[in-house]
Structures are given as C-alpha cells and as structure tokens.
Design an enzyme around this catalytic site. Structure first.
Site, mmCIF file in Angstrom:
data_model
loop_
_atom_site.group_PDB
_atom_site.id
_atom_site.type_symbol
_atom_site.label_atom_id
_atom_site.label_comp_id
_atom_site.label_asym_id
_atom_site.label_seq_id
_atom_site.Cartn_x
_atom_site.Cartn_y
_atom_site.Cartn_z
ATOM 1 N N GLN A 229 -11.978 -9.785 -10.306
ATOM 2 C CA GLN A 229 -11.497 -8.598 -9.615
ATOM 3 C C GLN A 229 -11.281 -8.872 -8.127
ATOM 4 O O GLN A 229 -12.001 -9.657 -7.506
ATOM 5 C CB GLN A 229 -12.484 -7.449 -9.795
ATOM 6 C CG GLN A 229 -12.694 -7.017 -11.235
ATOM 7 C CD GLN A 229 -11.538 -6.202 -11.790
ATOM 8 O OE1 GLN A 229 -10.638 -5.796 -11.073
ATOM 9 N NE2 GLN A 229 -11.556 -5.969 -13.093
ATOM 10 N N CYS B 75 -6.685 -1.103 -15.778
ATOM 11 C CA CYS B 75 -6.098 -1.109 -14.437
ATOM 12 C C CYS B 75 -4.716 -0.463 -14.432
ATOM 13 O O CYS B 75 -4.002 -0.531 -13.432
ATOM 14 C CB CYS B 75 -6.020 -2.539 -13.895
ATOM 15 S SG CYS B 75 -4.992 -3.649 -14.888
ATOM 16 N N CYS C 178 0.864 -1.188 0.000
ATOM 17 C CA CYS C 178 0.000 0.000 0.000
ATOM 18 C C CYS C 178 0.896 1.233 0.000
ATOM 19 O O CYS C 178 1.525 1.546 1.009
ATOM 20 C CB CYS C 178 -0.910 0.007 1.228
ATOM 21 S SG CYS C 178 -2.072 -1.367 1.314
#
Length: 445
Positions: free
Chosen positions: A283, A403, A82
C-alpha cells in the site's frame, strides 16, 4: 438535448461524482464539471458532448461552496493527480462515504439500500503520506525531468515538491534527475530513443529504508549514478534495474536485476515486520495501512479452526496479520518476487505464483475448502471465474478489501446472492484524491 462544444451554460452542481467532478443537469443532460463542488452555481463551457452527457470547464463561479479551499499545491491543476484538493478535508471524508453509496445505487446489489456504510476513517495530517512514487522521466529543455503525465496525455508535468509525496522519496527523485542529466544517461522517448522511462522510489515507514528501481527500455550504465546516490542517501538499501521493452502503458517488464545492495527492505505494519522486494506490491500510505489491516482483521473475526485464503496476497502482508489466529493460511500472486517475500513473511503458509482465478479453483479441485477468505484485488475487481468459485464453495466468512468502489459494487451483485453484507468501512488511503479504500464484512447466509 445535445449540447454543443464551446456552448456556454449556467449550471447548478447537485453532487460530486465518483471521479471527483461536479455533476449538474442542463435541460435533461447530465454535465460533468471537474473542479466544481456540490452546491455551487457555475458558468461553464462545454468541452465534450455525447448523446446522454457532456463535460464542461468552469468559466466563472457565481456561487462558491463554503467548503471550497485554496489548494496548497502550485501545480494542482496541471498535474491532475489530486482531484479534490479544493475541497476541505472533513468534506472529503463525507464524499468518500457518499461515493460508495453512489456505486451501490448504480449496480444495486441485493439489499443495498440497507447496507451500513460507515464513516470514512481519515488522517490527522493528510499530507506527505505517499511512501512510494513512480515518476516518468523525459529529457526536456536540456535537462532530465521527472513527474506525471497530465490527464489524458503524454505531456510530462515536472514534480519537484509534491504535497502528498513522502519528502525523502521526493528529495531522492530530485537528485536522480540531476544525476541522470550530469552523467548523460539515455532517457526514453516514445518516438526515437531507448533509455530510462520511469523511476520508482519507495521508503519503508517502519525502518526508513529506501529502494529504487530504474525502469528502462534498454540496458544502461548506472555505476556512477549509484555511487553518488548511495553516498548522499545512506538510507538507500536497494537499487534495481527493470527492463521493459514493451511499447505500452505497462510500467514494468519481466526482467529485474539488483544492481546494488539488498534483495529487499524491511517494513512493518500492526505488530509485525516483513520484507519487500522492489517489484512487490504494498500500500502507498503506510500510516493508513495500519488502519486498513486492523479493520480487515476485525471484519474477518477469525477463529483458530479457520482455513484462510489470502487471495491477491502480494508479499503476504495481510495474511501475516492472521498468523496465530487461524489453522492455516494460503495465498497467491502473479509476481514471483512477491511470492518469494510471502514465503519469508509467512513461513508456515502455502503460497503459489499465479492468478487467484486459476489457483483457488485448483485448490478446490484438490479437495481444499477454505472457511475464511480475504480478497484484495486490483482496481479491475474479482475475475468472474473466481467469483463463480466463491459462489460454489461459499466460505463461511469473507472480507473484501477494495480500492475501486465501482468494481466492488459490481462484484457485490453476485456475492450478495450467498452472503449478507454486514457493513462497509471506508478508509481514506488517498487524501485529496477521489479514491477511497473499503473493507467489506460478508457472512454466508
């Protein structure tokens, strides 16, 4: 000027770059600083230096952004999965709108200055959204551990409580590592040992059903491990073994065997359900997938006379959304198991195993002409052969689901020669990361 490694510099951060790093300029050299935010003044140390740019690490924050927050994850810096958890979530959504504009500015497709880039659609609760994990396994400190490799390394960062991972899948992978240790299952080592190298766990949001794949470089005996897992987690419906003997970064090999349970689990999106076999793509964020597919259907604005191609179809999940809305549906995928699922999920459709750049031109040569086209390619974007076919046949309507903002902007350079870009809708499929999903509405000029 060329900056020197370990040189310390003051730097004002002008923006956040497409990989989530702060970007500043020191005496004409662009400097990328992971962890820095727009508007901050930092004291940084050069880590790498090239002729036109450098990377640096923050030594001191002299002026903090008002949008900086303390990440809720204990291993945020070590993991690297992240990139922007230190940025307040409302600002993350603005960044993901801006990162699309940055990509357009770089590649400059025709008319990009006037493209409508819509506000990013975010999540009310942007935690524990990932319904699928693929964790590497290694034997460390007398115990099997699972997690992700630290950025640009093969150093495993153990993950036992991921803030963005579905809690059930996290609990299952934690139990898997205990059982692999207890039963002394061979674990892969790059230099010496064959064994399990990766474990995939996926949970269907609609039904709660779970499937696992053990990816191994060799055959392994998992009977006792499977017995323990299925007793503790009755939601597990499928356990498979995939053999990958390649010494590469590819996760899966070509051989997959169902060891226990059903061939597929049942998932749902919008108003329909569908089957997912272990290797089939779907997904990662089921909640936002509803948003993404709704936006794709809206952008297509299909009619009953349309012949639709769903390129990169996977299991036919997007194509299924157009059943009853169009005259015909065709799709393709390189994974045979995905096409098996697609034939079940869209029984009246025509689905083939193969690449989009091979199958679509073949259909054209056979005389088929699509009036509507939806593409949802991998991060590498559209193959040139497929782009050339699109330009040559020019379906009236096209929706591009992307994406990767860079390959999207690159592909729009060619597509904009025959299509008007009506709008780009950003959808936050991956909160706290630098990635965003985009739905692009294109109409033939």
């Amino acid at each position: 000027m060329t900056l020197k490694i370990k040189q310390k510099i003051p730097l004002k951060i002008k923006k956040i770059g497409i990989n989530g790093e702060g970007v500043g300029n020191f005496k004409g050299t662009t400097v990328f600083v992971p962890g820095a935010l727009k508007g901050e003044d930092v004291y940084a140390e050069i880590v790498t230096s090239e002729r036109n740019y450098a990377t640096a690490k923050v030594l001191k924050l002299n002026k903090k952004s008002s949008h900086r927050v303390v990440p809720m994850c204990d291993i945020y810096k070590q993991c690297g999965g992240c990139q922007i958890m230190h940025l307040a979530y409302p600002q993350q959504l603005l960044f993901k709108q801006d990162v699309l504009r940055q990509a357009l500015q770089k590649f400059k497709p025709e008319g990009y200055e006037t493209y409508e880039v819509r506000k990013t659609i975010g999540m009310k609760k942007p935690e524990h959204y990932r319904a699928k994990l693929q964790f590497q396994t290694r034997f460390l400190g007398e115990k099997v551990r699972a997690g992700l490799f630290a950025e640009n390394s093969h150093k495993l960062v153990e993950i036992k409580n991921c803030l963005v991972q579905d809690e059930t899948t996290q609990a299952i992978i934690n139990e898997v590592t205990e059982l692999l240790t207890f039963h002394r299952i061979p674990i892969y080592n790059e230099r010496k040992f064959d064994g399990i190298r990766t474990v995939m766990v996926r949970r269907a949001n609609h039904t709660g059903e779970v499937q696992l794949i053990f990816i191994s470089s060799t055959q392994v005996e998992l009977t006792r491990t499977i017995d323990s897992l299925t007793e503790k987690f009755p939601e597990i419906k499928t356990i498979a073994l995939n053999i990958n003997r390649k010494k590469s970064s590819e996760i899966y090999g070509d051989e997959t065997e169902i060891l226990w349970g059903e061939r597929a689990i049942l998932e749902g999106v919008l108003d329909y359900t569908f089957e997912l076999s272990p290797r089939a793509f779907y997904q990662l964020n089921p909640e936002q997938t509803n948003v993404l597919y709704r936006e794709a259907v809206k952008a297509m604005d299909a009619s009953a006379d349309d012949d639709l191609i769903d390129a990169y179809s996977g299991t036919g999940t997007i194509g299924r959304a157009f059943v009853g809305k169009v005259k015909s549906i065709r799709g393709m995928d390189v994974i045979a198991e995905s096409i098996e699922d697609a034939k079940v999920n869209v029984p009246d459709g025509i689905y083939e195993v193969g690449t989009a750049e091979t199958v679509v031109p073949k259909w054209v040569a056979e005389g088929f002409r699509a009036t509507a086209l939806i593409v949802d390619p991998p991060r590498t974007g559209l193959d040139n052969k497929l782009l050339d076919t699109i330009i040559a046949t020019q379906p009236e309507k096209m929706v591009y689901v992307s994406c990767n903002v860079s390959t999207l902007a690159r592909d729009l350079v060619k597509l904009a020669s025959v299509y008007d870009v009506k709008y780009i809708q950003s959808v936050d499929m991956f909160p706290h990361t630098a990635r965003t999903e985009a739905v692009v509405k294109l109409v033939r000029k």
